[in-house]
Scaffold this active site. Structure first.
Site, short mmCIF file in Angstrom:
data_model
loop_
_atom_site.label_atom_id
_atom_site.label_comp_id
_atom_site.label_asym_id
_atom_site.label_seq_id
_atom_site.Cartn_x
_atom_site.Cartn_y
_atom_site.Cartn_z
N LEU A 79 78.33 20.75 35.92
CA LEU A 79 79.39 19.74 35.87
C LEU A 79 79.08 18.82 37.03
O LEU A 79 79.15 19.24 38.19
CB LEU A 79 80.76 20.40 36.02
CG LEU A 79 82.00 19.61 35.59
CD1 LEU A 79 81.90 19.18 34.13
CD2 LEU A 79 83.26 20.43 35.80
N ASP A 80 78.66 17.58 36.73
CA ASP A 80 78.10 16.75 37.79
C ASP A 80 79.11 16.47 38.90
O ASP A 80 80.31 16.67 38.75
CB ASP A 80 77.47 15.47 37.23
CG ASP A 80 78.49 14.53 36.62
OD1 ASP A 80 79.47 14.17 37.31
OD2 ASP A 80 78.30 14.12 35.46
N MET A 81 78.59 15.97 40.02
CA MET A 81 79.40 15.81 41.23
C MET A 81 80.61 14.91 41.01
O MET A 81 81.67 15.13 41.60
CB MET A 81 78.51 15.24 42.34
CG MET A 81 79.18 15.15 43.70
SD MET A 81 78.00 14.67 44.98
CE MET A 81 79.05 14.66 46.43
#
Length: 240
Positions: A107-109
């Protein structure tokens, strides 16, 4: 019922073999025996003492219990256990688990929401396969309005990294003069898939939140907090 006993259908979930409902169905169908005799739903069993057999195989408690954690990841945290740039990681948020667990997928930043972590490598591999069977639900807020043409295009396959994605279900949730929130349901987890899809139709994302993984929902879990998955949820993820 003695304190050391549990109902048979719960025993199955405690062992991570079947959900309670599935166990009840198998027991009712006569496919479970306890100490050599056909079992009945609700029958008390003593873990480690009674011999529970399902479809010819002994059902036993885990010798070493795996941990399964659901985290509500905030934005600004990297989905890794260590970061060479010194950025905050999800490891900082799950220190209280008491054992080393690892993120399932990414889950990207700049995204937030539901993230699973576990020390069960087999389950992690199953869930991160590009075409696993469990859907992922996201709520995505974009700037401005979304045209019918853009909405239709989002629901169609995209060519990403030489691979044609599966169709995605996209539904408007809320519309204001300045923003639109869309529901995305997909069965794949291609790298930054939703962001790349939106870029292709000139939509600018302001927030991307994963809210559910199949039947497992984020619900009211506070941001930055985690909880253990229930035995039924673990059995569901394992496909039992």
């Amino acid at each position: 019922m003695e304190k050391s006993t549990v109902r048979l259908q719960k025993y199955f979930t405690d062992c991570g073999v079947l959900s309670r409902r599935a166990a009840e169905a198998e027991i009712a169908a006569g496919r479970v025996t306890v100490n050599g005799e056909v079992a009945t739903t609700g029958q008390p069993v003593t873990p480690g003492v009674d011999a529970v057999v399902w479809r010819g195989k002994r059902v036993v408690p885990h010798a070493a219990t795996h941990r399964y954690v659901l985290l509500n990841k905030p934005r600004g945290f990297v989905t890794t256990m260590a970061d060479e740039k010194g950025r905050p990681t999800v490891a900082d948020l799950v220190k209280g688990v008491g054992t080393r667990v690892y993120p399932v997928g990414r889950l990207d930043m700049d995204s937030d929401g539901l993230l699973l972590l576990t020390d069960d490598g087999d389950l992690a591999n199953r869930l991160t396969h590009p075409r696993h069977e469990i859907s992922k639900l996201y709520h995505v807020t974009v700037k401005g309005a979304v045209s019918p043409e853009a909405l239709q295009r989002l629901g169609q396959p995209f060519l990403l990294d030489g691979y044609e994605t599966l169709p995605v279900t996209v539904t408007p949730l809320t519309v204001t003069p300045h923003a639109t929130t869309l529901s995305f349901t997909l069965f794949e987890g291609r790298n930054r898939q939703i962001r790349r899809m939106c870029e292709a139709v000139d939509l600018s994302i302001t927030r991307l939140t994963r809210v559910a993984l199949g039947q497992i929902a984020l619900l009211d879990l506070p941001e930055g907090k985690w909880r253990e998955l229930t035995p039924d949820e673990v059995a569901y993820l394992k496909g039992n």
